[in-house]
Write an enzyme that holds these catalytic residues in place. Structure first.
Site, PDB file in Angstrom:
ATOM      1  N   THR A  12       0.874  -1.193  -0.112  1.00  0.00           N
ATOM      2  CA  THR A  12       0.137  -0.055   0.104  1.00  0.00           C
ATOM      3  C   THR A  12       0.710   1.092  -0.059  1.00  0.00           C
ATOM      4  O   THR A  12       0.698   2.093  -0.784  1.00  0.00           O
ATOM      5  CB  THR A  12      -1.147   0.039   1.053  1.00  0.00           C
ATOM      6  OG1 THR A  12      -1.961  -1.326   1.300  1.00  0.00           O
ATOM      7  CG2 THR A  12      -2.029   1.259   1.422  1.00  0.00           C
ATOM      8  N   SER A  54       1.232  -7.321  -0.958  1.00  0.00           N
ATOM      9  CA  SER A  54       1.973  -8.238  -0.046  1.00  0.00           C
ATOM     10  C   SER A  54       1.161  -9.633   0.288  1.00  0.00           C
ATOM     11  O   SER A  54       1.669 -10.606   0.481  1.00  0.00           O
ATOM     12  CB  SER A  54       2.216  -7.792   1.249  1.00  0.00           C
ATOM     13  OG  SER A  54       1.000  -7.563   2.114  1.00  0.00           O
ATOM     14  N   THR A  85       1.066  -4.533   4.207  1.00  0.00           N
ATOM     15  CA  THR A  85       1.007  -4.586   5.666  1.00  0.00           C
ATOM     16  C   THR A  85       0.122  -6.150   5.645  1.00  0.00           C
ATOM     17  O   THR A  85       0.313  -6.634   6.994  1.00  0.00           O
ATOM     18  CB  THR A  85      -0.008  -3.720   6.094  1.00  0.00           C
ATOM     19  OG1 THR A  85      -1.462  -3.715   5.575  1.00  0.00           O
ATOM     20  CG2 THR A  85       0.394  -2.447   6.282  1.00  0.00           C
ATOM     21  N   ASP A  86      -0.474  -6.617   4.771  1.00  0.00           N
ATOM     22  CA  ASP A  86      -1.294  -7.675   4.826  1.00  0.00           C
ATOM     23  C   ASP A  86      -0.326  -9.153   5.371  1.00  0.00           C
ATOM     24  O   ASP A  86      -0.964  -9.810   6.287  1.00  0.00           O
ATOM     25  CB  ASP A  86      -2.120  -8.252   3.712  1.00  0.00           C
ATOM     26  CG  ASP A  86      -3.163  -7.307   3.553  1.00  0.00           C
ATOM     27  OD1 ASP A  86      -3.456  -6.346   4.359  1.00  0.00           O
ATOM     28  OD2 ASP A  86      -3.625  -7.311   2.296  1.00  0.00           O
TER      29      ASP A  86
END
Length: 330
Positions: A12, A54, A85-86
């Site tokens: 992101t 990710s 972030t995932d």
């Protein structure tokens, strides 16, 4: 000035709008350019490894990232990895195991909003990561929302909040506030030898979350699918049902079939302890390993890593039970 290596992987933080939603496009140099004078505090070399959401990162990408960090480690004082972030917590955990005794800070960061968004958290997170990378504190970390977390203790807990990561069963290693970056020295693990690259892995690992009504046949199918290990999120401190649908016997059968079976808790806080209740003791002495206070991200990656080091089921189980990077003890 500290020499920092910035490895960009997408996520992101690097995304821009497209006709099909956000897509990672901004390179590492572009991210740094948005920091203005703050980036001038460091001598940063930017390398673009990937431009991926990710959720698309796989164990092979963790391996490539570990190799890149290891090969360049002597030329820099610290490393920053920009990342989605995932799956950031999975990457941070695996790097903790693949890069034992790494002698410099390796700091992963990302954001909930793209760098170009007017309200983005990306500038603050990237500044925090750069500062931690310049700190000289060795290890793998996640920098997010004014906190620096041990990499193998980090877990994403929110899809929207700017403090979207939490530290599982351990205080943050550092906090950023008006006093600067306040590091807790007792939580920084010093290398116990020269840096090593131990990047072999076995991806044939299953993650199973127990729920009332789960059919034992699902667990029994794992050996036929070629799985070599299973992480099982049980109830409470490690309870496994035996009435009507006997999952205890199913787990014992998995262990007897040659899989490394690790049982933990579904609760995000506290630790699994199979000795407390009869429901846990039923599986404790049948070749089944307890997760203790490990996060699920740490447990899955650690089991992949341990199975990659040896073909022996017992040796892999013994490796998994050791504290390797601070995933089990402070």
């Amino acid at each position: 000035m500290s020499r920092i290596l910035l490895l960009a992987t997408g996520g992101t933080i690097a995304s821009v709008p497209s006709g099909n939603g956000l897509r990672p496009e901004t390179d590492g140099a572009g991210l740094l350019s948005r920091l203005g004078a703050a980036a001038g505090r460091y001598e940063v070399t930017s390398v673009d490894l990937m431009k991926l959401d990710s959720s698309d990162l796989q164990p092979e990408d963790w391996q490539a990232l570990a190799r890149e960090i290891f090969s360049r480690r002597e030329s820099f004082d610290g490393v920053v990895v920009t990342h989605g972030t995932d799956t950031m917590a999975y990457t941070a955990s695996m790097l903790s195991f693949m890069l034992p005794s790494i002698g410099l800070p390796v700091v992963l960061t990302g954001s909930q909003l793209p760098m170009g968004h007017p309200l983005s958290d990306a500038p603050a997170n990237l500044r925090l990561a750069l500062e931690m990378a310049a700190s000289g504190c060795p290890g793998v970390f996640v920098a997010f929302g004014n906190l620096v977390l041990r990499g193998c203790r980090a877990a994403k807990h929110s899809t929207e909040a700017f403090d979207g990561f939490r530290s599982v069963n351990l205080p943050p290693v550092a906090v950023a506030d008006a006093s600067g970056l306040r590091i807790a020295p007792a939580l920084v693990r010093r290398p116990d030898g020269p840096a090593r690259l131990e990047d072999r892995f076995e991806s044939r690992v299953a993650l199973v979350k127990l729920f009332p009504g789960l059919e034992p046949r699902l667990l029994a199918a794992l050996p036929g699918l070629g799985m070599r290990g299973a992480v099982v999120e049980a109830f409470g401190s490690g309870g496994v049902p035996t009435r009507i649908r006997n999952l205890t016997e199913a787990l014992k059968s998995l262990a007897k079939s040659g899989l490394v079976v690790a049982v933990g808790s579904q609760c995000p806080d506290g630790k699994a302890d199979l000795s407390i209740y009869e429901a846990g003791q039923r599986v404790q002495n049948d070749g089944i390993v307890c997760l203790g206070e490990m996060s699920v991200e740490s447990a899955v990656t650690k089991l992949m890593w341990a199975l990659g080091q040896t073909a022996s089921r017992d040796e892999a189980a013994a490796l998994f039970a050791e504290d390797l990077a601070g995933e089990l003890i402070p």
